[in-house]
Design a protein around this motif. Structure first.
Motif, mmCIF file in Angstrom:
data_model
loop_
_atom_site.group_PDB
_atom_site.id
_atom_site.type_symbol
_atom_site.label_atom_id
_atom_site.label_comp_id
_atom_site.label_asym_id
_atom_site.label_seq_id
_atom_site.Cartn_x
_atom_site.Cartn_y
_atom_site.Cartn_z
ATOM 1 N N ASN A 94 0.841 -1.196 0.000
ATOM 2 C CA ASN A 94 0.000 0.000 0.000
ATOM 3 C C ASN A 94 0.875 1.244 0.000
ATOM 4 O O ASN A 94 1.880 1.296 0.711
ATOM 5 C CB ASN A 94 -0.890 -0.016 1.241
ATOM 6 N N ALA A 95 0.482 2.228 -0.786
ATOM 7 C CA ALA A 95 1.170 3.520 -0.802
ATOM 8 C C ALA A 95 0.207 4.591 -0.309
ATOM 9 O O ALA A 95 -0.883 4.753 -0.872
ATOM 10 C CB ALA A 95 1.654 3.854 -2.205
ATOM 11 N N PHE A 96 0.612 5.267 0.746
ATOM 12 C CA PHE A 96 -0.156 6.395 1.277
ATOM 13 C C PHE A 96 0.415 7.652 0.637
ATOM 14 O O PHE A 96 1.530 8.065 0.942
ATOM 15 C CB PHE A 96 -0.027 6.417 2.796
ATOM 16 N N ALA A 97 -0.375 8.216 -0.283
ATOM 17 C CA ALA A 97 0.118 9.340 -1.073
ATOM 18 C C ALA A 97 -0.811 10.533 -0.903
ATOM 19 O O ALA A 97 -1.840 10.445 -0.239
ATOM 20 C CB ALA A 97 0.223 8.943 -2.537
ATOM 21 N N THR A 98 -0.442 11.627 -1.519
ATOM 22 C CA THR A 98 -1.239 12.847 -1.434
ATOM 23 C C THR A 98 -2.656 12.578 -1.912
ATOM 24 O O THR A 98 -2.887 12.310 -3.081
ATOM 25 C CB THR A 98 -0.595 13.952 -2.282
#
Length: 113
Positions: A94-98
């Motif tokens: 998982n990538a927590f991005a803007t």
């Protein structure tokens, strides 16, 4: 957009080891943190480990001392040692991005007793 590709899953006997990898591409600069989750059949998706852009890492209590997260924002690894049958699950990057979370397709880890 961010694209995530996991690899490294497979079948292993209890007590064995596997290393998962997650490669990120696209708007990698927008990612604040990368995380591993896992989901066993009939269960909710659970947090496993996290790495921030600054390099801060932490792992869930259930895997502490056995799993290690390493790498960097665009290529992350999960070293899994002393695997147990209860670690069997689909593991997701998982990538927590803007403004958005991104998910990989998942990789199956099966630990036989």
């Amino acid at each position: 957009q961010v694209q995530l590709v996991e690899s490294g899953g497979g079948l292993v006997q209890a007590g064995g080891s596997l290393t998962l990898s997650c490669a990120a591409s696209g708007r990698v600069f927008s990612i604040y943190a990368m995380r591993w989750y896992r989901q066993a059949p009939g269960e909710e998706r659970d947090f496993v480990a996290r790495m921030t852009r600054d390099g801060v890492t932490n792992v869930a209590d259930s895997v502490k001392g056995r799993f290690t997260i390493s790498g960097n924002i665009d290529h992350m690894y999960l070293q899994m040692n002393s695997l147990k049958p209860e670690d069997t699950a689909v593991y997701y990057c998982n990538a927590f991005a803007t403004g958005q979370d991104y998910w990989g397709q998942g990789t199956q880890v099966t630990v036989s007793s």
